[in-house]
Scaffold this motif. Structure first.
Motif, PDB file in Angstrom:
ATOM      1  N   HIS A 120      -8.577  -0.370  12.122  1.00 42.39           N
ATOM      2  CA  HIS A 120      -9.661   0.575  11.837  1.00 42.39           C
ATOM      3  C   HIS A 120     -10.774   0.225  12.822  1.00 42.39           C
ATOM      4  O   HIS A 120     -11.218  -0.918  12.882  1.00 42.39           O
ATOM      5  CB  HIS A 120     -10.144   0.411  10.397  1.00 42.39           C
ATOM      6  N   ASN A 130     -10.241 -10.106   7.498  1.00 44.20           N
ATOM      7  CA  ASN A 130      -9.404  -9.397   8.456  1.00 44.20           C
ATOM      8  C   ASN A 130     -10.250  -8.522   9.379  1.00 44.20           C
ATOM      9  O   ASN A 130      -9.784  -7.499   9.879  1.00 44.20           O
ATOM     10  CB  ASN A 130      -8.349  -8.548   7.734  1.00 44.20           C
ATOM     11  N   ARG A 186      -6.644  -3.876   5.683  1.00 46.97           N
ATOM     12  CA  ARG A 186      -6.280  -3.383   7.012  1.00 46.97           C
ATOM     13  C   ARG A 186      -7.209  -4.033   8.034  1.00 46.97           C
ATOM     14  O   ARG A 186      -8.428  -4.135   7.811  1.00 46.97           O
ATOM     15  CB  ARG A 186      -6.435  -1.863   7.060  1.00 46.97           C
ATOM     16  N   ARG A 202       0.812  -1.218   0.000  1.00 45.81           N
ATOM     17  CA  ARG A 202       0.000   0.000   0.000  1.00 45.81           C
ATOM     18  C   ARG A 202       0.850   1.275   0.000  1.00 45.81           C
ATOM     19  O   ARG A 202       0.456   2.293  -0.556  1.00 45.81           O
ATOM     20  CB  ARG A 202      -0.925   0.013   1.218  1.00 45.81           C
ATOM     21  N   ASP A 203       2.032   1.207   0.642  1.00 44.51           N
ATOM     22  CA  ASP A 203       2.820   2.432   0.783  1.00 44.51           C
ATOM     23  C   ASP A 203       3.547   2.839  -0.489  1.00 44.51           C
ATOM     24  O   ASP A 203       4.128   3.920  -0.542  1.00 44.51           O
ATOM     25  CB  ASP A 203       3.804   2.305   1.948  1.00 44.51           C
ATOM     26  N   GLY A 241      -3.047  -0.324  14.917  1.00 47.18           N
ATOM     27  CA  GLY A 241      -3.271  -0.246  13.478  1.00 47.18           C
ATOM     28  C   GLY A 241      -4.638  -0.698  13.015  1.00 47.18           C
ATOM     29  O   GLY A 241      -4.890  -0.785  11.808  1.00 47.18           O
ATOM     30  N   ASP A 275      -9.575  -4.088  -1.193  1.00 46.46           N
ATOM     31  CA  ASP A 275      -9.562  -4.803   0.091  1.00 46.46           C
ATOM     32  C   ASP A 275      -9.839  -6.287  -0.076  1.00 46.46           C
ATOM     33  O   ASP A 275     -10.462  -6.918   0.771  1.00 46.46           O
ATOM     34  CB  ASP A 275     -10.553  -4.184   1.086  1.00 46.46           C
TER      35      ASP A 275
END
Length: 350
Positions: free
Chosen positions: A222, A261, A197, A2-3, A220, A123
């Motif tokens: 959500h 997840n 995430r 993702r980064d 980390g 996702d």
């Protein structure tokens, strides 16, 4: 992944060729973890990191060679104690970095980075399976949780063996480098799991939920708080939550995009909220479902859920009483116990 997605997309729009470096093995106290990435374009610009500054310059030089037509390559770097200390570590280590050119669209041997980026941004939980060594190096495919795939593994008649092992890693959400013994010889295979995430959904805006949401955010997650009672679900009580939703928890859960997840903690201790919420949670692909309450309360709830048609297999998914048994007493301690159990489930230890 993702980064570095934004950099990859931006450089692709400029028509720049790129190489991708991925940490595929770590020995000792290396600066970056397994799966860390750096993308390098043909101008020598880069995004991401494989070593927090220790070996980036050397990787950029190797990337230029790959972009001139060189084959994918597996690189080994020893990070000295002095270099490690300079980036905040007490001792050095060794990293293996796989370096490959990035193809945007698929071809007969490779999936292409566009498909991987789309899966990550949607996702989806997928695994990219890549051969790391020999003439097959760089050939890959994408595996999905249901066993379907995009592209083809390069191991011919022995694809099934590699795919089975890769699917085990995918379903456990464990990125791994595999040494697979095949009749054709040992194969060095990289299975990198890309998962959404982690999401924590807390059913019940009770006092325990306040430290649970706070600690989970620091890890980390959500965070989502759901309660039908406005006095319990509001921004004054949960200023750090990503979402606060007022509504019947079962209806809210059924309307959410729950995935592999997702972690659900049912803690309102009110059967009107908890039992329908547990049914909705157990009918989802959520990775973890935990419920507050004594053993007696858990068994009573299970019986009600049986009568509502929940299968024994799904009932066994409930972590209840919720949390690891660490002797927790205060809300903060109970929150730690719950998160410890979630982390164990996430890492395949539960």
């Amino acid at each position: 992944m993702r980064d570095v997605i934004d950099a990859i997309r931006g450089w692709h729009e400029q028509g720049l060729r790129m190489a991708l470096a991925t940490v595929v093995k770590v020995y000792g106290s290396a600066p970056r973890g397994l799966g860390s990435k750096m993308v390098v374009n043909e101008r020598g610009e880069f995004a991401g990191s494989v070593s927090a500054g220790c070996v980036e310059g050397a990787v950029i030089e190797e990337a230029r060679s790959v972009l001139k037509g060189g084959q994918p390559r597996l690189l080994e770097y020893g990070i000295s104690d002095d270099l490690a200390f300079s980036v905040g570590l007490t001792c050095g280590g060794i990293i293996h970095v796989f370096l490959e050119s990035l193809d945007w669209e698929p071809d007969e041997h490779r999936v292409g980075v566009k498909a991987l980026m789309e899966a990550v941004e949607k996702d989806e939980t997928v695994a990219r399976v890549t051969a790391l060594a020999g003439p097959l190096a760089g050939r890959d495919c994408l595996l999905r949780m249901d066993g379907s795939r995009l592209g083809m593994l390069p191991f011919g008649e022995e694809n099934e063996t590699v795919e089975r092992l890769a699917l085990e890693r995918l379903r456990a959400q464990q990125t791994a480098r595999l040494e697979v013994a095949l009749a054709s010889g040992a194969q060095d295979v990289w299975v990198e799991v890309h998962a959404p995430r982690p999401v924590l959904v807390v059913v019940g805006g009770v006092h325990l939920a306040i430290p649970l949401v706070d600690f989970a955010a620091k890890l980390g997650f959500h965070t989502v708080v759901v309660d039908a009672r406005k006095a319990f679900a509001n921004r004054e009580r949960f200023p750090h939550a990503d979402e606060v939703q007022i509504g019947w928890p079962a209806e809210v859960l059924e309307g959410m995009k729950l995935h592999e997840n997702t972690f659900i903690a049912v803690v309102s201790h009110d059967d009107k909220l908890d039992i329908p919420a547990l049914k909705a949670a157990l009918n989802s692909p959520a990775r973890y479902v935990g419920a507050l309450g004594s053993k007696k309360t858990q068994e009573r709830r299970r019986e009600e859920l049986r009568q509502m048609g929940v299968t024994e297999e799904n009932l066994r998914r409930i972590h209840g009483p919720i949390g690891m048994d660490i002797g927790a007493a205060t809300p903060g301690e109970i929150a730690v116990a719950i998160l410890a159990e979630m982390i164990a489930a996430r890492r395949g230890k539960g």
